[in-house]
Design an enzyme around this catalytic site. Structure first.
Site, mmCIF file in Angstrom:
data_model
loop_
_atom_site.group_PDB
_atom_site.id
_atom_site.type_symbol
_atom_site.label_atom_id
_atom_site.label_comp_id
_atom_site.label_asym_id
_atom_site.label_seq_id
_atom_site.Cartn_x
_atom_site.Cartn_y
_atom_site.Cartn_z
ATOM 1 N N CYS A 1 0.843 -1.196 0.000
ATOM 2 C CA CYS A 1 0.000 0.000 0.000
ATOM 3 C C CYS A 1 0.887 1.258 0.000
ATOM 4 O O CYS A 1 1.500 1.554 -1.002
ATOM 5 C CB CYS A 1 -1.003 -0.046 1.139
ATOM 6 S SG CYS A 1 -2.473 0.923 0.772
ATOM 7 N N HIS B 1 -3.595 -5.049 0.499
ATOM 8 C CA HIS B 1 -2.993 -5.598 1.718
ATOM 9 C C HIS B 1 -3.102 -7.128 1.718
ATOM 10 O O HIS B 1 -4.089 -7.669 2.224
ATOM 11 C CB HIS B 1 -3.732 -5.061 2.950
ATOM 12 C CG HIS B 1 -3.490 -3.610 3.217
ATOM 13 N ND1 HIS B 1 -2.446 -3.169 3.984
ATOM 14 C CD2 HIS B 1 -4.154 -2.507 2.813
ATOM 15 C CE1 HIS B 1 -2.473 -1.850 4.052
ATOM 16 N NE2 HIS B 1 -3.499 -1.417 3.351
ATOM 17 N N GLU C 1 -1.721 -9.160 3.568
ATOM 18 C CA GLU C 1 -1.645 -9.735 4.927
ATOM 19 C C GLU C 1 -3.015 -10.085 5.501
ATOM 20 O O GLU C 1 -3.114 -10.893 6.416
ATOM 21 C CB GLU C 1 -0.896 -8.790 5.880
ATOM 22 C CG GLU C 1 -1.588 -7.477 6.215
ATOM 23 C CD GLU C 1 -1.230 -6.340 5.260
ATOM 24 O OE1 GLU C 1 -0.943 -6.624 4.073
ATOM 25 O OE2 GLU C 1 -1.261 -5.170 5.689
#
Ligand code: GLN
Length: 562
Positions: free
Chosen positions: A390, A534, A536
């Site tokens: 990001c 993202h 994650e």
């Protein structure tokens, strides 16, 4: 309200309510997630909900320093980080209806009051607020065999009272064997006395019982295995059978928690109380995971260059996703958090020495940006594997534009509104991918609004790091940002060697002429990738995210060669 009607309405899904006592940070969220994993291992379906007592309407605008990371769901909800635990430990997909705050509940009650929905009656915490809370919980009916509801905060807090009253009523409405209360508490070991102390737990349960809640199971966080005598004592004072006093011992890896709780008989106890019959749990994959975690074949150091480096909670999902990337490579990853501002003061080389991978995570605001850019230059020039997420991707674009493509004024409009080379810019008009609605935003757009949020598709270009990682042509990843790669500069950056390997394509009938750059890479580098989304948020110990898996793999290779 007619309790018998209520019972018939909620007889399908059973409910587990989890509260916390004594102090915060006892791992209620992890306990909830671990319980979900144990129930799934018995072929039950589960769902979750987090009820947060604070007044903020959602955690979107809360400072990660105070509150930990903002977790983002596929449907674009900005939620409490505990939803991340739920998704990591189980196969659930969370969304808007899985996180409520007091603020959101009150907002809805007040909106109804203004619209005259209460017909001029006096609007009160009981029943209006509590009914609104119960309605929020009831949305989960029919979604799964078991719904696990975690109440934020600690018993005794003023602000959680409406939630506790609501679950008290809920249990009564639901009838016998349809819902249970699990209380997570602390049994500290006191060195000078040489023993564990049960008094804080006794007091916490006393406090619960004073408001009409009797826990069915106590999960006791403690450094030592609780003896039968201690369990008997807790049982006597807290009015629960000794089998319902579970030792939740401290462990090295959070992924040991489901097995630990299972070995203490927690899942069996829950099923007995809820009168659910299942086969034996299948926990082989969890045992295998823990075995691997305890004896990794390799190790590697990865540097994370951030702003909130003092508080691990603010990068929770990221931290876990890197660790998962380690699992996929049979490696232990040592995460070294480096303050971007320290790099500004002391330079990158000294602070990043010994790091075999460099990661610049997401973030907002100007502070530390210069240090992050310097870390990226270091990774690019010294060919250290790099992952930018990001803001990290946006800064990788700026770094490349400035230092390689000759755009020496390159900047993001986030930090320099008047830049003449806005390689990262504020898109004034864009389409929400899910609703198809045109969104309009400018510098003055309300804080918390106007972000690109949630899952968007990304088409992957072949023969790239991204394609090698994903092995597929289209993926969906989650977003949370306002600024975008500016296509005006695309040709110039590509000509200088940047590869655009992921694009969110235009959507028929929704965003006819809108392409959004999702992934950039550098060709002349062993592994350099920046993604606007993202990754994650979609990683788990059993499903390490391909980007993290490949980033750790490249870092291990760098460590060996270096
Ligand atoms: N601040 C950047 C933006 O709003 C990046 C956000 C992020 O990293 N999540 O676009």
């Amino acid at each position: 309200m007619n309790p018998s009607n209520e019972t018939s309405k909620i007889s399908k899904t059973k409910f587990i309510f989890i509260t916390g006592g004594v102090l915060s940070s006892l791992g209620k969220g992890l306990a909830a997630a671990a319980i979900g994993a144990l129930l799934e291992s018995r072929s039950l379906t589960v769902t979750f909900q987090k009820l947060d007592p604070y007044i903020n309407v959602d955690p979107g605008t809360m400072n990660p320093f105070q509150h930990g990371e903002v977790y983002v769901t596929d449907d674009g909800a900005e939620t409490d980080l505990d939803l991340g635990h739920y998704e990591r430990y189980t196969s659930v997909i969370m969304g808007q209806k899985h996180n409520y705050t007091s603020g959101r509940i009150y907002y809805s009650v007040i909106t109804k009051e203004r619209a005259g929905k209460y017909l001029g009656g006096t609007v009160q915490v009981i029943p209006h607020v509590t009914d609104e809370i119960k309605a929020a919980i009831r949305q989960l009916e029919g979604d799964a065999d078991v719904a696990i509801i975690e109440i934020g905060g600690t018993i005794g807090d003023i602000e959680s009272l409406p939630f506790l009253e609501a679950i008290r009523q809920f249990k009564y409405d639901a009838g016998e064997q349809n819902s249970i209360f699990i209380h997570v508490t602390l049994v500290p070991y006191i060195k000078t006395a040489g023993e564990v102390k049960t008094k804080p737990t006794q007091h916490s349960v006393k406090e619960m019982r004073a408001i009409g809640l009797q826990p069915d199971i106590l999960l006791c966080r403690t450094g030592r295995q609780l003896s039968d005598e201690i369990k008997a004592k807790i049982s006597l004072f807290c009015n629960v059978p000794p089998e319902a006093v579970i030792t939740a011992r401290d462990v090295k890896s959070i992924y040991e928690v489901p097995l630990l709780l299972h070995e203490e008989g927690l899942d069996a106890r829950i099923l007995e109380l809820l009168n659910i019959w299942t086969g034996a749990p299948r926990l082989d994959s969890w045992y295998e995971l823990v075995r691997k975690i305890k004896a990794p074949a390799h190790s590697v150091v990865i540097g994370i260059i951030g702003k909130y480096v003092e508080l691990a909670e603010s990068y929770k999902s990221l931290h876990e996703a890197i660790v998962h990337g380690g699992f996929a490579n049979d490696a232990q990853v040592e995460l070294r958090y480096v303050s971007a501002e320290d790099i500004e003061k002391k330079g990158a080389a000294g602070l990043l020495k010994g790091c075999s991978g460099i990661l610049v995570p997401g973030g907002f605001g100007k502070r530390g940006v210069e240090g992050k850019v310097r870390a990226i230059t270091y990774a690019r020039e010294r060919k250290v594997p790099f992952l930018g997420i990001c803001l990290g991707m946006q800064l990788a674009v700026i770094e490349f534009a400035k230092n390689v493509a000759g755009l020496d004024k390159a900047a993001s409009e986030e930090f320099d509104e008047n830049t003449t080379q806005p390689v990262i810019y504020l898109m004034r008009e864009w389409y929400d991918y899910r609703t198809g609605e045109l969104q309009i935003r400018d510098e003055k757009s309300e804080k918390g609004g106007s972000m690109r949020l949630g899952a968007y598709p990304c088409v992957i270009l072949e023969s790239t790091f991204a394609h090698a990682a994903y092995g597929s042509k289209e993926v969906f990843e989650r977003h949370r940002h306002r600024f975008e790669f500016n296509l005006k500069f695309r040709d110039q950056l590509v000509k200088s060697g940047m590869i655009i390997s992921g694009i969110s394509p235009p959507k028929e009938g929704v965003s006819p002429d809108l392409e959004l750059v999702e992934i950039v890479e550098l060709a002349d580098h062993p592994w350099f990738l920046g993604c606007q989304f993202h990754p994650e948020f979609k990683s788990g110990p059993m499903k390490p995210h391909p980007i993290f898996k490949n980033f750790v793999k490249a870092s291990l290779k760098f460590a060996k060669s270096g």
